[in-house]
Design a protein around this motif. Structure first.
Motif, PDB file in Angstrom:
ATOM      1  N   LEU A 158       0.896  -1.340  -0.004  1.00 55.69           N
ATOM      2  CA  LEU A 158       0.016  -0.013  -0.021  1.00 55.69           C
ATOM      3  C   LEU A 158       0.835   1.223  -0.039  1.00 55.69           C
ATOM      4  O   LEU A 158       2.028   1.264   0.561  1.00 55.69           O
ATOM      5  CB  LEU A 158      -0.875  -0.017   1.182  1.00 55.69           C
ATOM      6  CG  LEU A 158      -2.234  -1.128   1.230  1.00 55.69           C
ATOM      7  CD1 LEU A 158      -2.890  -0.891   2.607  1.00 55.69           C
ATOM      8  CD2 LEU A 158      -3.341  -0.474   0.151  1.00 55.69           C
ATOM      9  N   VAL A 163      -4.023   3.717   6.584  1.00 61.56           N
ATOM     10  CA  VAL A 163      -5.255   2.806   6.423  1.00 61.56           C
ATOM     11  C   VAL A 163      -6.187   2.557   7.798  1.00 61.56           C
ATOM     12  O   VAL A 163      -5.569   2.387   8.663  1.00 61.56           O
ATOM     13  CB  VAL A 163      -4.930   1.397   5.540  1.00 61.56           C
ATOM     14  CG1 VAL A 163      -5.947   0.587   5.544  1.00 61.56           C
ATOM     15  CG2 VAL A 163      -4.173   1.524   4.323  1.00 61.56           C
ATOM     16  N   GLN A 166      -8.925  -2.943   6.173  1.00 64.68           N
ATOM     17  CA  GLN A 166      -9.207  -3.510   4.969  1.00 64.68           C
ATOM     18  C   GLN A 166     -10.112  -4.724   5.097  1.00 64.68           C
ATOM     19  O   GLN A 166     -10.501  -5.385   6.142  1.00 64.68           O
ATOM     20  CB  GLN A 166      -7.552  -4.092   4.718  1.00 64.68           C
ATOM     21  CG  GLN A 166      -6.552  -3.045   4.650  1.00 64.68           C
ATOM     22  CD  GLN A 166      -5.199  -3.502   4.413  1.00 64.68           C
ATOM     23  OE1 GLN A 166      -4.632  -3.564   3.512  1.00 64.68           O
ATOM     24  NE2 GLN A 166      -4.783  -3.801   5.689  1.00 64.68           N
ATOM     25  N   GLY A 179      -5.697  -2.271   9.561  1.00 65.76           N
ATOM     26  CA  GLY A 179      -5.153  -1.407   8.519  1.00 65.76           C
ATOM     27  C   GLY A 179      -3.662  -1.482   8.229  1.00 65.76           C
ATOM     28  O   GLY A 179      -3.131  -1.640   7.305  1.00 65.76           O
ATOM     29  N   ALA A 507      -8.462  -1.529   0.660  1.00 61.31           N
ATOM     30  CA  ALA A 507      -8.089  -0.881   1.586  1.00 61.31           C
ATOM     31  C   ALA A 507      -9.167   0.523   1.920  1.00 61.31           C
ATOM     32  O   ALA A 507      -9.194   1.125   0.933  1.00 61.31           O
ATOM     33  CB  ALA A 507      -6.626  -0.329   1.611  1.00 61.31           C
TER      34      ALA A 507
END
Length: 526
Positions: A158, A163, A166, A179, A507
């Motif tokens: 990523l 994040v 997910q 995340g 995400a």
């Protein structure tokens, strides 16, 4: 009163003065004029030379002198120039015009700098936006066996914003991970290898809770049970969902077979004179209840600093934790607060999860809803470690003190409602919508005692080991096992994964979402 006649004389009065008299009067007038001029507040001079020639005795403070050739006014000021009396010039139009001109030039230069800065900020903003744009890259899905439905190892990268969480999705099935995850293995959930039950004595296979054993046997699953006695509040630690960092005396593990005392767990000293609230803290993960000297065998196996160990306490109410390595292992130094991973943790992402938490600490006794929110947090920690497998979340059952309408009973039912609201996809109900407690209330034998209990909203006494005890007997346990099998038939299950299955990782960061979809490929080593 006399009358005054102001009529002018008939003849004019003639005043004759000699030249001497006129001269004297002229001299006196000049003297008066000089004296007035010496105290005048305003003068006009031709230039600075004439201004400088004004005698000192005529320079009164506040004297304004207009200098013609400069079109400027000077004021004689006390302490005006470097602390001494002196002339202080006032701004004239030329000075003002020069200031305005300089200001205009400076302003134009400043505006150029602002325009340049705005361009830099705009460019920087664009760069930051580009950096923050969420991107999910290079997702790979590797089949780890030659089976038709293989376990699949997912790995991805990523870039950009932090994040929040997910999701992993295939065939209409979706589950959530934290995340920070960048890899995980999705098992073949069409045939789970085991089940793990988490709860207290109601679900303890070594105690009163025979329903998990009955259910696991009916399904052909191996059963693992962190659930034990009064350990409901400690399931998140016992299962490995929450971390346990141990510090041992001298930061040294003796050779296998020799124990060493634990001096701290998650940074807190284990010694305490009151274990009543030990369940609230990591150092209580093996405890049962305060003062329990009867429960022995309170231990757990796992890995500590990469070594196989057993962590134990002498009895359920003790805080004397110790660690011993497996036989045959050499002594080794180990840093303070090294991670202890219980063996149960290995099943958080591989086994079905059966959760019944927790009759022991859902009730807080605090005014309001009387619910201890810590239970929800512990359950969330466990569920967050799952990787798509089946989860069954059972409502708690209460006891003789949790009748409908009582403070305890109202809190219990509100707590179960909270479970159903938070995890509706896992909360166990039958086809009629009845949860665990409702199903037990419907299981009475019709006796007067059972009917009285049902009327009060209490589990019928024919399903409990005694009228004053909350623990279920074999009949009560059988009802829960049957309910679980009915719920399994109603519950959506993860579809089996093949090499043609499209797997999507998504995400989420605020309003941003980034997804990547691939199909599994077999490992080249297979």
């Amino acid at each position: 009163m006399p009358v005054i006649d102001y009529t002018a004389p008939a003849r004019p009065v003639v005043l004759n003065m000699g030249e001497g008299t006129v001269a004297a009067l002229t001299a006196a007038a000049q003297a008066k004029t000089y004296a007035l001029q010496s105290r005048a507040a305003y003068r006009i001079v031709a230039d600075n030379t004439e201004r400088a020639a004004i005698p000192a005795e005529e320079r009164t403070y506040g004297l304004h002198v207009y200098v013609v050739d400069q079109a400027r006014i000077y004021v004689w000021t006390q302490n005006g120039v470097a602390g001494a009396d002196g002339w202080v010039g006032r701004t004239n139009q030329a000075d003002f015009n020069a200031i305005i001109t300089a200001h205009d030039a400076n302003f134009a230069h400043l505006q150029d700098e602002i325009d340049t800065l705005n361009g830099t900020v705009s460019d920087l903003s664009s760069r930051i936006s580009a950096l923050e744009a969420l991107r999910l890259l290079a997702l790979s899905a590797t089949a780890l066996s030659t089976a038709t439905h293989p376990p699949v190892a997912l790995r991805w990268m990523l870039e950009g914003a932090l994040v929040d969480y997910q999701t992993i999705e295939w065939g209409g099935w979706k589950f959530q991970v934290d995340g920070g995850a960048r890899e995980l293995t999705v098992a073949d959930w069409s045939a789970p290898p085991a089940a793990m039950v988490m709860g207290d004595s109601i679900s303890d296979p070594n105690g009163y809770g025979t329903w998990p054993t009955t259910l696991a046997a009916a399904l052909g699953l191996t059963l693992y049970a962190p659930a034990r006695y009064n350990a409901g509040p400690r399931q998140a630690y016992r299962s490995g969902a929450l971390p346990l960092y141990l510090t041992v005396a001298g930061n040294h593990l003796p050779a296998g077979g020799t124990s060493v005392s634990v001096t701290a767990i998650n940074g807190a000293a284990t010694a305490t004179s009151d274990m009543t609230d030990a369940y609230l803290y990591p150092f209580g993960f093996l405890n049962t209840y305060s003062g329990d000297t009867f429960t022995t065998g309170t231990s757990m196996t796992g890995t500590y600093g990469g070594r196989r160990v057993t962590v134990s306490i002498p009895n359920g109410g003790s805080s004397a934790y110790s660690v011993v390595q497996d036989a045959g292992l050499d002594a080794v130094d180990i840093p303070a607060q090294s991670l202890f991973v219980p063996d149960f943790a290995a099943w958080l992402d591989r086994a079905e999860l059966w959760i019944m938490m927790s009759n022991n600490y859902y009730y807080s006794g605090v005014a309001g809803d009387h619910i201890n929110p810590r239970v929800y947090d512990d359950i969330a920690a466990i569920i967050s470690r799952a990787r798509g497998q089946r989860i069954m979340l059972f409502g708690i059952t209460g006891g003789p003190d949790s009748g409908a309408g009582t403070t305890v009973g109202t809190a219990l039912r509100a707590f179960n409602d909270g479970l159903a609201a938070r995890w509706p996809q896992y909360y166990v109900r039958d086809a009629s919508g009845r949860d665990t407690l409702a199903r037990l209330l419907a299981g009475g034998n019709g006796s007067s005692g059972d009917n009285a209990d049902v009327a009060a909203g209490i589990i019928p006494r024919s399903l409990r080991i005694a009228a004053d005890d909350p623990h279920l007997n074999s009949a009560g346990n059988a009802i829960i096992a049957t309910l679980a099998q009915e719920y399994r038939a109603l519950q959506t299950t993860p579809p089996a994964i093949t090499l043609d299955t499209a797997i999507t990782v998504t995400a989420v960061s605020g309003a941003q979402r980034a997804s990547y979809t691939v199909k599994p490929v077999r490992s080249p080593t297979l």
